[in-house]
Design an enzyme around this catalytic site. Sequence first.
Site, mmCIF file in Angstrom:
data_model
loop_
_atom_site.group_PDB
_atom_site.id
_atom_site.type_symbol
_atom_site.label_atom_id
_atom_site.label_comp_id
_atom_site.label_asym_id
_atom_site.label_seq_id
_atom_site.Cartn_x
_atom_site.Cartn_y
_atom_site.Cartn_z
ATOM 1 N N ASP A 203 0.978 -1.083 0.018
ATOM 2 C CA ASP A 203 -0.094 0.190 -0.116
ATOM 3 C C ASP A 203 0.804 1.114 -0.091
ATOM 4 O OD1 ASP A 203 -2.165 1.850 0.363
ATOM 5 O OD2 ASP A 203 -1.984 1.596 2.359
ATOM 6 N N ARG B 130 -5.421 4.073 -8.590
ATOM 7 C CA ARG B 130 -6.876 3.881 -8.321
ATOM 8 C C ARG B 130 -7.329 2.639 -8.224
ATOM 9 N NH1 ARG B 130 -8.186 9.066 -7.264
ATOM 10 N NH2 ARG B 130 -7.799 10.711 -8.757
ATOM 11 N N LYS C 246 -6.766 -4.898 -4.875
ATOM 12 C CA LYS C 246 -5.709 -5.170 -4.234
ATOM 13 C C LYS C 246 -5.654 -6.588 -3.930
ATOM 14 C CE LYS C 246 -4.900 -0.792 -1.947
ATOM 15 N NZ LYS C 246 -4.802 -0.278 -0.652
#
Length: 995
Positions: A428, A844, A850
Amino acid sequence: MARVRRRLEKLKLSTLYSFALCAKGSTEDHSKIGTAGFSRVVYVNDPDRHEEEGFRYPRNEVSTTKYSLVTFVPKSLFEQFRRVANFYFLVSGILTLTPLAPYSAVSALLPLSVVITATMLKEGVEDWRRKQQDIELNNRIVKVHRGNGSFEETKWKYIKIGDVIKVEKDNFFPADLILLSSNYPDGICYVETMNLDGETNLKIKQALEVTSDLQEDGDFTNLRQIIKCEDPNANLYSFVGTMDYKGMRHPLSPQQLLLRDSKLRNTDYIYGAVIFTGHDTKVMQNATEPPSKRSKIEKKMDYIIYLLLCSLLGIALLGSVFFGIWTKADLRNGELKRWYLRPDDSTVFYDPKRAPLASFCHLLTALMLYNYFIPISLYISIEMVKILQAVFINQDIDMYDEESDKPTHARTSNLNEELGQVDTILSDKTGTLTCNMMEFIKCSIAGTAYGQSVTEVEKAMALRKGVPLGDEIEAGGHKEKQIEESPHVKGFNLKDPRIMDGNWIHEPNKDVIRDFFRLLAICHTCIPEVDETDKVSYEAESPDEAAFVIAARELGFEFYKRTQTSIVIRERDPNQNVADYQYRKYELLNVLEFSSSRRRMSVIVKEPEPEGRILLFSKGADSVMFTRLAPDGRKFEEETKRHINEYSDSGLRTLVLAYRVLDEKEYENFAEKFRTAKISGSADRDEQIGEAADSIERDLILLGATAVEDKLQKGVPECIDKLAQAGIKIWVLTGDKMETAINIGFACSLLRQGMTQIIIALEAPDIIALEKNGDKDSIAKASKQSVMGQIEDGIKQVPTLGQSSTESFALIIDGKSLTYALEDDVKFKFLDLAVKCASVICCRSSPKQKALVTRLVKHSDKVTLAIGDGANDVGMLQEADIGVGISGVEGMQAVMASDIAIAQFRFLERLLLVHGHWCYRRISVMICYFFYKNVTFGVTIFLYEAFASFSGKPAYNDWFLSLYNVFFTSLPVIALGVFDQDVSSRLCLQFKTLH
């Protein structure tokens, strides 16, 4: 004006917050109540009635343990004997109770009992710790109504459905409750849901208007209500129910639902009715067993044991065949060949007349005799070693963060050796690579750019271009000196003498600057807390919000106080050298909160006299704000757009600020339209509320734009650079737009000078033209074809395995393209391209994307490591082979879902390159050592057997055989697995390719 004032007096706080509350309201069909799935009935303040009516609701006591006193032995034994080696030893041990056994039953069963008992004790201790946590939780205290308006302190586990409870500030809710009232007149309360979704921002809940006047303990003496609602389910964000009270039926929505494990904040107390208890609560309905992760070495070890079992069976068969042949030859034509064995007077085990049966019996004996090929203590020894390795990881002072006082914590020891095999890291960005601590660093007001601080991205860009920082950025030397001399304020890093210390009063557009600062101080949902020294701190929904109010405070416009109907700003007089404050009280009329679809937030306030104007302050994304400007409000539009682009290039987050003055009639019309939409019972109520808000947020006058920086964590660029040198590929999955992600990529060394960028985006003119037409099917088809074409072009650019190339590649893909790239017929082409690139950035990307990307990367049969800090990263962490959670400011959700928790991203370097290398090598060598010593020992038994005509007699004493693995040779192997170092930590970090 008096007419407007009368109208405002009728508006209560429920209207002030009406957009925030109703936009999140439920649009479910309440006609479902009473049908299947919506059958719960709760008699409020009459908990004993449920049993009389035949309802069987669970207690509020919860248990997260794996075992109970009854199930511990059978369940844990089943877990142990699921392992093939343990099951083999159990069968072998049972056979030792027969005359076939080559040694005593005790010597065979005792080591197995020791191993099984030790492993069960380990399981029991871990489960006991969970039990202790449950006991602590179930014995927490809360006040429960016991009749006559009296609230008594009661343990959580004794709470029943229908109880009315009183929860006080900073305490957790013990069950799922319906909010009845709070200390605020309109039943508002603030709730922190960090334990549920990882978010630290406060959420507003509101009781029904009919119950909000229940303000005192005595008001509940004769309270009787019937709540009918949905059955227990795992959906945290929906709720359907009705409340029968005073002869009227009132609909309930998620806005009245307070969930177990949420915390009451900034509210003195609330009263609530219990509707779900124990394992029926939504948080417990969401509790799932974490995915079972096994290391690749452990899986490979199973195959080795199967191979040894096959070898053991082969040797036993070979010996049995020879034994049968020689036994049959003992008695031929009445002659005794081996007379000393008395074949003419023997049992079935040595009877020449029944040689095949004797051979079969010998096979069973040999299987028991040769079981020393299989290391009985292998599993428990490896578990012990992994636990000790985890202790060393936890105790590593070089992975301790002094600032947050948090060490590294290996939450599971099963995956230590996987750290040394990591091929791909999926990370992240916000809060992981960056600090998630926003700093107000620059702004554009009235077309003039303010702020001279240098961002991390600007430094990286200057280095990339080879331009000294002083030449790249104006007044660099003076600025740096100024930064060093100024005391740092957390959340504020704007350095510009033109507007600091009240100097803005001398600027040409001072009125615009004043309105800009006032908007920062008013347009938000922060909550101030004033201490004894009159110092104000803020509780904010996000770090961005906190940065704005802190910036306003530092620039002389301090947000001082909030009530249900007003906001107080403490303004510093810019003309006075000595701090002279003026208190301005704004009447708060409406808060139109930010949402992902609106992408803006507004407040409507009434200025104090003598101005008395009604103002709408608004802030939001440039893509929506510029389209809402009035023709005469675009004076600084071009300059502001240019500054926004510069800020984005510098890796900053931007928002546009604008306002408008509302006349009385216009506001009256809006308030009426808004109130009508709010009380509407139609299915499109939310759309009506949105349209009402949209109608007022127009014809705005541009003030400027803000730029906040989410700083990189300390040591991130160096860590990424060293991990790349170790051959580890790094993927960044972020929600930022592509330009910002690319610039952050350069700042943190993810993208490097000379690296070829392969960009996949849906910005072709034909796609844009189709989007304007709005034909969804055509857009999807054309978009998918475009993505496939771009992926194929990228594959052609990247050299294949057989081709040598010194060029490195980076793949950058946006969220829209990623949606099509993850479809079944495209994803493996996308993976083929991605694994050939040194770095990948997915912009985005949603939380679901993810997790899907992580699952896709695992198809490459490489070890994946995911690292994140927020609730939106949980899916990614659980999907990866190793999940690493960062204990940052976004709550503990990611840490709770992770395998290893660290405080800073930079610790990943030592975790992988040092501990990963050591653990992988230690476990590998240890397993080889284990099999070596057992095979060696087994071969000596086999050789003795060969010389003894495969008679099934052991070469060693029974107890020597039994204790060989468990005692005599266990400590050296364990010591090797815990302490062995082929190279020092310094050399591991120096020579990254050792990984």
